[in-house]
Write an enzyme that holds these catalytic residues in place. Structure first.
Site, PDB file in Angstrom:
ATOM      1  N   CYS A  14      13.432  11.518   6.052  1.00 44.35           N
ATOM      2  CA  CYS A  14      13.500  11.162   7.478  1.00 44.35           C
ATOM      3  C   CYS A  14      14.891  11.418   8.051  1.00 44.35           C
ATOM      4  CB  CYS A  14      13.108   9.697   7.652  1.00 44.35           C
ATOM      5  SG  CYS A  14      14.072   8.596   6.600  1.00 44.35           S
ATOM      6  N   GLU A  21       9.536  16.299  15.383  1.00 45.25           N
ATOM      7  CA  GLU A  21       9.770  16.216  13.939  1.00 45.25           C
ATOM      8  C   GLU A  21       8.821  17.169  13.202  1.00 45.25           C
ATOM      9  OE1 GLU A  21       8.517  12.769  11.578  1.00 45.25           O
ATOM     10  OE2 GLU A  21      10.509  12.712  10.690  1.00 45.25           O
ATOM     11  N   GLU A  36      10.272   1.644  10.351  1.00 43.57           N
ATOM     12  CA  GLU A  36      11.202   2.747  10.017  1.00 43.57           C
ATOM     13  C   GLU A  36      10.406   4.031  10.187  1.00 43.57           C
ATOM     14  OE1 GLU A  36      14.320   2.264   9.335  1.00 43.57           O
ATOM     15  OE2 GLU A  36      14.419   0.145   8.827  1.00 43.57           O
ATOM     16  N   LYS A  48       0.848  -1.199   0.000  1.00 41.75           N
ATOM     17  CA  LYS A  48       0.000   0.000   0.000  1.00 41.75           C
ATOM     18  C   LYS A  48       0.879   1.242   0.000  1.00 41.75           C
ATOM     19  CE  LYS A  48      -1.946   2.871   3.017  1.00 41.75           C
ATOM     20  NZ  LYS A  48      -2.048   4.034   2.121  1.00 41.75           N
TER      21      LYS A  48
HETATM   22  P1  NAD Z   1       2.246   8.262   7.790  1.00 43.29           P
HETATM   23  O1  NAD Z   1       2.612   7.493   9.003  1.00 43.29           O
HETATM   24  O2  NAD Z   1       1.146   9.239   7.883  1.00 43.29           O
HETATM   25  O3  NAD Z   1       1.835   7.289   6.590  1.00 43.29           O
HETATM   26  C1  NAD Z   1       2.693   6.253   6.148  1.00 43.29           C
HETATM   27  C2  NAD Z   1       1.847   5.163   5.528  1.00 43.29           C
HETATM   28  O4  NAD Z   1       1.045   4.572   6.545  1.00 43.29           O
HETATM   29  C3  NAD Z   1       0.878   5.667   4.458  1.00 43.29           C
HETATM   30  O5  NAD Z   1       0.796   4.721   3.424  1.00 43.29           O
HETATM   31  C4  NAD Z   1      -0.431   5.751   5.223  1.00 43.29           C
HETATM   32  O6  NAD Z   1      -1.564   5.659   4.408  1.00 43.29           O
HETATM   33  C5  NAD Z   1      -0.303   4.545   6.142  1.00 43.29           C
HETATM   34  N1  NAD Z   1      -1.157   4.581   7.335  1.00 43.29           N
HETATM   35  C6  NAD Z   1      -1.687   5.641   7.968  1.00 43.29           C
HETATM   36  N2  NAD Z   1      -2.449   5.233   9.011  1.00 43.29           N
HETATM   37  C7  NAD Z   1      -2.375   3.892   9.044  1.00 43.29           C
HETATM   38  C8  NAD Z   1      -2.936   2.880   9.889  1.00 43.29           C
HETATM   39  N3  NAD Z   1      -3.756   3.164  10.903  1.00 43.29           N
HETATM   40  N4  NAD Z   1      -2.634   1.605   9.633  1.00 43.29           N
HETATM   41  C9  NAD Z   1      -1.807   1.279   8.631  1.00 43.29           C
HETATM   42  N5  NAD Z   1      -1.272   2.176   7.771  1.00 43.29           N
HETATM   43  C10 NAD Z   1      -1.550   3.471   7.986  1.00 43.29           C
HETATM   44  O7  NAD Z   1       3.584   8.935   7.290  1.00 43.29           O
HETATM   45  P2  NAD Z   1       3.745   9.962   6.094  1.00 43.29           P
HETATM   46  O8  NAD Z   1       3.201  11.277   6.536  1.00 43.29           O
HETATM   47  O9  NAD Z   1       3.265   9.341   4.845  1.00 43.29           O
HETATM   48  O10 NAD Z   1       5.345  10.042   5.982  1.00 43.29           O
HETATM   49  C11 NAD Z   1       6.136  10.901   6.723  1.00 43.29           C
HETATM   50  C12 NAD Z   1       6.756  10.185   7.904  1.00 43.29           C
HETATM   51  O11 NAD Z   1       7.490   9.059   7.462  1.00 43.29           O
HETATM   52  C13 NAD Z   1       7.769  11.063   8.634  1.00 43.29           C
HETATM   53  O12 NAD Z   1       7.579  10.909  10.020  1.00 43.29           O
HETATM   54  C14 NAD Z   1       9.111  10.488   8.213  1.00 43.29           C
HETATM   55  O13 NAD Z   1      10.162  10.706   9.120  1.00 43.29           O
HETATM   56  C15 NAD Z   1       8.765   9.042   8.087  1.00 43.29           C
HETATM   57  N6  NAD Z   1       9.746   8.367   7.243  1.00 43.29           N
HETATM   58  C16 NAD Z   1      10.626   7.505   7.835  1.00 43.29           C
HETATM   59  C17 NAD Z   1      11.591   6.876   7.068  1.00 43.29           C
HETATM   60  C18 NAD Z   1      12.590   5.928   7.678  1.00 43.29           C
HETATM   61  O14 NAD Z   1      13.222   5.197   6.925  1.00 43.29           O
HETATM   62  N7  NAD Z   1      12.762   5.908   8.984  1.00 43.29           N
HETATM   63  C19 NAD Z   1      11.651   7.115   5.688  1.00 43.29           C
HETATM   64  C20 NAD Z   1      10.727   7.996   5.123  1.00 43.29           C
HETATM   65  C21 NAD Z   1       9.774   8.611   5.914  1.00 43.29           C
END
Ligand code: NAD
Length: 487
Positions: free
Chosen positions: A281, A385, A247, A172
């Site tokens: 990130c 963050e 992650e 997804k």
């Molecule tokens: P997010 O957590 O809002 O969403 C990530 C994914 O999770 C999306 O596909 C979203 O639809 C899904 N999601 C949301 N709610 C969910 C639930 N209840 N159950 C299952 N899936 C769900 O994150 P974002 O806003 O898309 O991305 C930004 C964040 O990602 C930042 O905090 C960034 O630091 C982090 N990030 C971390 C890494 C890493 O490698 N550590 C890499 C890239 C981004």
């Protein structure tokens, strides 16, 4: 205008409900595609399809699956420009960045894991009277959930090792950046990957994502995204004993020591803070600079940042495009306002556009790269963050002090140290609670190395052996030597 479909059991299908979600270009505010608003019923079909395909896929040899990865890399390479264009359109990132980083790395991920697989040696442990053979099999069906900041880059980072180790997939992508996951599905379909091995379900996190987490046929979850979502992922999947890789977010320190090469440190700090408008990130969103060089460093750093070229993502010369959405822009602005309330000073940026009408439009989520001074390292802006083009600058006098400052956050993903004394840098690196430290560089990646964070930045590591380990289960087969059998 595109209407995307789910990819389930080798067929492109709409959500069973028929509902859709708008995909918006953050540079124009225009709808560029509709995607299925899938539900648990669609996840059900995808998981069942993946389950029925997994055994045959797992029965291939590692080399055969590595050949598949190479074929996927070749096919994606042929679509390099289309991937870059789609990524830039979906995220608002500069096209040059989408080409150099997103499209290139998405191909590299498949290529890397194919090569890496071919270098694997059988794992055996000899005893005086027996031999142990460690066999690796896929986990089964894995759920891959990815964010919007590096859409295909991060999805391919999971898909490649998952396929390689014999898993079938329910993936997804973020609902905000679905275009390149669709290109991947089309590519796998064109290559005739066996049906059911890769399934793509579009939709919202609490609906489709939650459905993936809860599904009993899905044995492992690899999740990249925010820490708050990661907490939901862990709370849902851990009681089901699913294997989990998380992650999550970061609040990474860029530490500039007294003896740093200032040219190098300034350039490095700019790149670390503002690549992808600070939406990586790993971005260095807190700079800690030795007090003795702080004035000179800050003057040069602010000068470089103020000169960055904000512009339309499609313009080759653009260095700063948009953030992901107007909602996200408002979140980042909340933190800029909070910084002022917390006693900070905006040294440059802080506004929606610096282009005087050239390029950015009011409908676009453009935000000038912003540098904030005068804040405590314990302030909310310096510990939470923000995930946007905002960096705070702090000073220190002693190494012990900078360790304490760097560790004064719940996050622990990455950081960089700038010094001409590598031994001092390495010693300091060991005192920082984090998964990754770069010395005199930033985001310099060898894909064999462990990638991941500590504290609220995640659980587990990906990359090289760590990815192969996560996406497989081991069986130890202990064979008694024939001559011992009669004893
Ligand atoms: P997010 O957590 O809002 O969403 C990530 C994914 O999770 C999306 O596909 C979203 O639809 C899904 N999601 C949301 N709610 C969910 C639930 N209840 N159950 C299952 N899936 C769900 O994150 P974002 O806003 O898309 O991305 C930004 C964040 O990602 C930042 O905090 C960034 O630091 C982090 N990030 C971390 C890494 C890493 O490698 N550590 C890499 C890239 C981004």
């Amino acid at each position: 205008m595109k209407t995307l479909m789910n990819y389930i059991d080798g067929t492109f299908v709409p959500a069973q409900s028929g509902d859709t979600i708008e995909d918006i270009n953050p540079a124009t505010g225009m709808v560029i595609a509709h995607i299925p608003r899938s539900t648990k019923a669609d996840v059900e079909l995808a998981a069942a399809s993946a389950k029925s395909a997994q055994a045959d896929w797992n029965a291939l040899t590692l080399d055969q699956r590595a050949d598949w990865l190479d074929a996927i890399a070749d096919a994606l390479q042929a679509k390099h420009e289309a991937i870059a264009q789609a990524e830039s359109l979906d995220t608002g990132k500069p096209i040059s960045l989408a080409r150099r980083v997103d499209a290139t790395r998405s191909v590299d991920n498949f290529r890397f894991f194919a090569d890496f697989a071919r270098k694997q040696q059988p794992l055996t442990f000899e005893m005086s009277d027996a031999m142990n053979f460690v066999e690796r099999n896929g986990l089964g069906v894995v759920g891959l959930i990815t964010p919007w900041n590096l859409p295909l880059y991060l999805m391919s980072w999971k898909v490649a090792p998952a396929l390689l180790m014999g898993n079938s997939i329910v993936a997804k992508p973020s609902e905000m950046t679905p275009l390149t996951a669709n290109i991947l599905a089309e590519t796998l379909d064109e290559l005739n990957l066996p049906r059911g091995v890769f399934n793509l379900v579009h939709g919202l996190g609490p609906e489709v994502g939650q459905g993936i987490l809860e599904h009993p046929l899905i044995n492992g979850i690899s999740f990249t995204g925010g820490t708050a979502t990661g907490r939901i992922v862990a709370a849902t999947a851990a009681p089901m004993f699913k294997k989990l890789s998380l992650e999550l977010g970061g609040k990474n320190a860029t530490i500039v020591l007294e003896d740093a090469d200032l040219d190098q440190a300034v350039q490095g700090a700019v790149k670390a803070a503002f690549t992808n408008s600070g939406q990586v990130c790993l971005c260095g969103s807190r700079i800690m600079v030795h007090a003795s060089i702080a004035d000179e460093f800050i003057k040069r750093f602010v000068g470089e940042v103020a000169a960055m070229r904000i512009g339309e993502p499609s313009d080759e010369a653009t260095q700063i495009g948009t953030v992901i959405s107007m909602d996200h822009l408002e979140k980042v602005e909340f933190y800029i306002n909070l910084a002022i309330e917390e006693g900070g000073t905006i040294l440059t940026g802080g506004t929606r556009s610096m282009m005087g009408g050239v390029g950015p439009t009011p409908e676009g989520a453009y935000l000038a790269p912003t540098v904030i001074g005068g804040l405590s390292h314990l302030s909310r802006c310096a510990t939470e963050e923000i995930f946007g083009p905002v960096v705070t600058v702090h000073t220190f006098d002693r190494l012990a002090e900078v360790t304490e400052m760097a560790n004064a956050t719940d996050y622990g993903l990455a950081g960089s140290i700038w010094t001409q004394d590598v031994e001092v840098g390495k010693a300091l690196a060991k005192t920082i609670e984090t998964g990754i430290v770069w010395i005199n560089t930033w985001l310099h990646r060898d894909l064999r190395t462990p990638f991941g964070g500590v504290k609220h930045s995640g659980v587990g590591r990906e990359g090289g052996q760590w990815s192969l380990g996560f996406f497989s289960e081991t069986t130890n087969i202990c064979v008694m030597n024939p001559r011992e059998l009669g004893d």
